[in-house]
Design a protein around this motif. Sequence first.
Motif, PDB file in Angstrom:
ATOM      1  N   ARG A 210       0.828  -1.208   0.000  1.00 32.73           N
ATOM      2  CA  ARG A 210       0.000   0.000   0.000  1.00 32.73           C
ATOM      3  C   ARG A 210       0.859   1.254   0.000  1.00 32.73           C
ATOM      4  N   GLU A 211       1.955   1.255   0.750  1.00 36.33           N
ATOM      5  CA  GLU A 211       2.845   2.410   0.776  1.00 36.33           C
ATOM      6  C   GLU A 211       3.474   2.649  -0.596  1.00 36.33           C
ATOM      7  N   ASP A 212       3.871   1.576  -1.282  1.00 34.90           N
ATOM      8  CA  ASP A 212       4.421   1.726  -2.629  1.00 34.90           C
ATOM      9  C   ASP A 212       3.376   2.308  -3.574  1.00 34.90           C
ATOM     10  N   TRP A 213       2.122   1.818  -3.465  1.00 31.98           N
ATOM     11  CA  TRP A 213       1.037   2.354  -4.301  1.00 31.98           C
ATOM     12  C   TRP A 213       0.847   3.838  -4.028  1.00 31.98           C
ATOM     13  N   PHE A 214       0.878   4.225  -2.757  1.00 30.26           N
ATOM     14  CA  PHE A 214       0.670   5.616  -2.393  1.00 30.26           C
ATOM     15  C   PHE A 214       1.745   6.507  -3.022  1.00 30.26           C
ATOM     16  N   ALA A 215       2.975   6.057  -2.989  1.00 28.42           N
ATOM     17  CA  ALA A 215       4.063   6.838  -3.589  1.00 28.42           C
ATOM     18  C   ALA A 215       3.857   6.991  -5.090  1.00 28.42           C
ATOM     19  N   ARG A 216       3.429   5.921  -5.774  1.00 27.04           N
ATOM     20  CA  ARG A 216       3.169   6.022  -7.213  1.00 27.04           C
ATOM     21  C   ARG A 216       1.997   6.944  -7.494  1.00 27.04           C
ATOM     22  N   GLU A 273      -8.615  -5.664  -5.467  1.00 32.04           N
ATOM     23  CA  GLU A 273      -8.708  -4.900  -6.710  1.00 32.04           C
ATOM     24  C   GLU A 273      -7.441  -4.098  -6.997  1.00 32.04           C
ATOM     25  N   VAL A 274      -6.887  -3.475  -5.965  1.00 30.95           N
ATOM     26  CA  VAL A 274      -5.809  -2.514  -6.173  1.00 30.95           C
ATOM     27  C   VAL A 274      -4.424  -3.124  -5.977  1.00 30.95           C
ATOM     28  N   PHE A 275      -4.285  -4.016  -4.988  1.00 33.98           N
ATOM     29  CA  PHE A 275      -2.952  -4.433  -4.580  1.00 33.98           C
ATOM     30  C   PHE A 275      -2.589  -5.872  -4.915  1.00 33.98           C
ATOM     31  N   ALA A 276      -3.558  -6.708  -5.270  1.00 33.59           N
ATOM     32  CA  ALA A 276      -3.279  -8.141  -5.373  1.00 33.59           C
ATOM     33  C   ALA A 276      -2.158  -8.446  -6.355  1.00 33.59           C
ATOM     34  N   GLU A 277      -2.082  -7.706  -7.459  1.00 32.54           N
ATOM     35  CA  GLU A 277      -1.067  -8.019  -8.464  1.00 32.54           C
ATOM     36  C   GLU A 277       0.348  -7.760  -7.961  1.00 32.54           C
ATOM     37  N   PHE A 278       0.474  -7.006  -6.860  1.00 34.96           N
ATOM     38  CA  PHE A 278       1.788  -6.705  -6.313  1.00 34.96           C
ATOM     39  C   PHE A 278       2.158  -7.624  -5.158  1.00 34.96           C
ATOM     40  N   ASP A 280       2.814 -11.586  -3.617  1.00 33.13           N
ATOM     41  CA  ASP A 280       3.287 -12.853  -4.160  1.00 33.13           C
ATOM     42  C   ASP A 280       2.123 -13.855  -4.180  1.00 33.13           C
ATOM     43  N   GLU A 281       2.370 -14.998  -4.794  1.00 29.65           N
ATOM     44  CA  GLU A 281       1.308 -15.981  -4.988  1.00 29.65           C
ATOM     45  C   GLU A 281       0.712 -16.453  -3.664  1.00 29.65           C
ATOM     46  N   ASP A 282       1.548 -16.674  -2.662  1.00 32.08           N
ATOM     47  CA  ASP A 282       1.048 -17.134  -1.371  1.00 32.08           C
ATOM     48  C   ASP A 282       0.124 -16.096  -0.731  1.00 32.08           C
ATOM     49  N   ASP A 283       0.511 -14.825  -0.791  1.00 33.31           N
ATOM     50  CA  ASP A 283      -0.321 -13.792  -0.172  1.00 33.31           C
ATOM     51  C   ASP A 283      -1.602 -13.557  -0.955  1.00 33.31           C
ATOM     52  N   ARG A 284      -1.556 -13.715  -2.268  1.00 35.49           N
ATOM     53  CA  ARG A 284      -2.808 -13.627  -3.046  1.00 35.49           C
ATOM     54  C   ARG A 284      -3.753 -14.752  -2.641  1.00 35.49           C
ATOM     55  N   ALA A 285      -3.216 -15.942  -2.423  1.00 33.49           N
ATOM     56  CA  ALA A 285      -4.053 -17.057  -1.987  1.00 33.49           C
ATOM     57  C   ALA A 285      -4.626 -16.793  -0.591  1.00 33.49           C
ATOM     58  N   THR A 286      -3.836 -16.185   0.271  1.00 29.88           N
ATOM     59  CA  THR A 286      -4.324 -15.833   1.606  1.00 29.88           C
ATOM     60  C   THR A 286      -5.468 -14.831   1.522  1.00 29.88           C
ATOM     61  N   LEU A 287      -5.304 -13.816   0.682  1.00 29.31           N
ATOM     62  CA  LEU A 287      -6.340 -12.810   0.516  1.00 29.31           C
ATOM     63  C   LEU A 287      -7.620 -13.434  -0.033  1.00 29.31           C
ATOM     64  N   ALA A 288      -7.487 -14.327  -1.006  1.00 26.26           N
ATOM     65  CA  ALA A 288      -8.667 -14.992  -1.567  1.00 26.26           C
ATOM     66  C   ALA A 288      -9.372 -15.837  -0.517  1.00 26.26           C
ATOM     67  N   ARG A 289      -8.606 -16.505   0.318  1.00 30.25           N
ATOM     68  CA  ARG A 289      -9.225 -17.341   1.340  1.00 30.25           C
ATOM     69  C   ARG A 289      -9.937 -16.488   2.400  1.00 30.25           C
ATOM     70  N   LEU A 290      -9.361 -15.361   2.756  1.00 31.57           N
ATOM     71  CA  LEU A 290     -10.020 -14.463   3.704  1.00 31.57           C
ATOM     72  C   LEU A 290     -11.371 -13.992   3.174  1.00 31.57           C
ATOM     73  N   LEU A 291     -11.503 -13.888   1.860  1.00 34.17           N
ATOM     74  CA  LEU A 291     -12.741 -13.406   1.248  1.00 34.17           C
ATOM     75  C   LEU A 291     -13.719 -14.529   0.922  1.00 34.17           C
ATOM     76  N   ASP A 292     -13.357 -15.759   1.195  1.00 31.26           N
ATOM     77  CA  ASP A 292     -14.234 -16.893   0.909  1.00 31.26           C
ATOM     78  C   ASP A 292     -15.310 -16.976   1.996  1.00 31.26           C
ATOM     79  N   PRO A 293     -16.593 -16.723   1.669  1.00 37.65           N
ATOM     80  CA  PRO A 293     -17.627 -16.720   2.706  1.00 37.65           C
ATOM     81  C   PRO A 293     -17.892 -18.090   3.312  1.00 37.65           C
TER      82      PRO A 293
END
Length: 319
Positions: A210-216, A273-278, A280-293
């Motif tokens: 998020r900090e990197d995104w903010f700087a950009r 939406e904003v940060f997932a592409e930045f 790594d694969e493991d953290d994207r999987a973690t984020l997806a699992r957190l959103l799994d109802p």
Amino acid sequence: MTDHSHGTTTPAPGVPGHDHGPADHRHQHHHDHTTVDWEALAAHLEGEAEFQTSMLDQATAWLRDLLTEPSGPGRDAVRRVLDVGSGPGVTSCLLARAFPQAEVVAVDPTEALLERAWDRAARLGLGDRFRTHVGELPDGLGGLGDADLIWSSKALHHVGDQAAAVAALAGRLRPGGLLVASEGGLSSRMLPRDFGFGRPGFEARLEAVREDWFARMRAALPGARGVVEDWPALLTGAGLVSPRSRSFLLDVPAPLDAAQRRHITRQLDRATEVFAEFLDEDDRATLARLLDPDDPLGATRRPDLFWLSAQTFHTARAA
């Protein structure tokens, strides 16, 4: 933000008390998501501000105390309040409640958000002293007039020249009036460091992205200028006096209710939406699992979900 070079005072059709300026909705989606589509985020912004109401109430109570100091106009003398960067007007309406003698003007460059602000004010019975004004900092505030209290929350960092934006706001204060800039604080936490799956420290890594995104985002703004973000110094540099800063906690302990969980889910959706592409694969999987109802350890079902954040408010007074 959309680009409105000047606000005007022509009432908008069908919207009483609406200062209407030229609209230019040039929302774009760049590959790095640094251009923000504010209109598309309307519901998200509204929900975020509603979630923060208890913290915002603390901040407005602090301002009322500051206004009663000997050099201030007094809380009952606050007759006009500007909420600059108001978005959908949740805070504007809280300010109207906190200062019942005042006319409140919600100022934002995105007309669709101001329509929502007006609708909210009307529902709450505030329409007789509520106005909206389409305008962009720092040069789109023509015809706005002056005020006893000017509030700007998380808007100045979307202006390329933040010092110029502060100066533009300071120039609209009445003698003894306050300018309040809500910028900075502590990022939110909602989960234990190790919450049962993925690598521990997920939120810290998300914060780094998020900090990197903010700087950009800052670097891509028109007229972007680097500045030390010493907000008291920026306020005094604009000719204001008696700077103060104070932070307020938003502390929502576990277990959360359904509405609070929905807010956190919206935050995680936005992160995807904003940060997932930045990530790594493991953290994207973690984020997806957190959103799994349906996941018992997902955000909608786990019992240890909480919210803890802090927002800092910087204020100074017109001499």
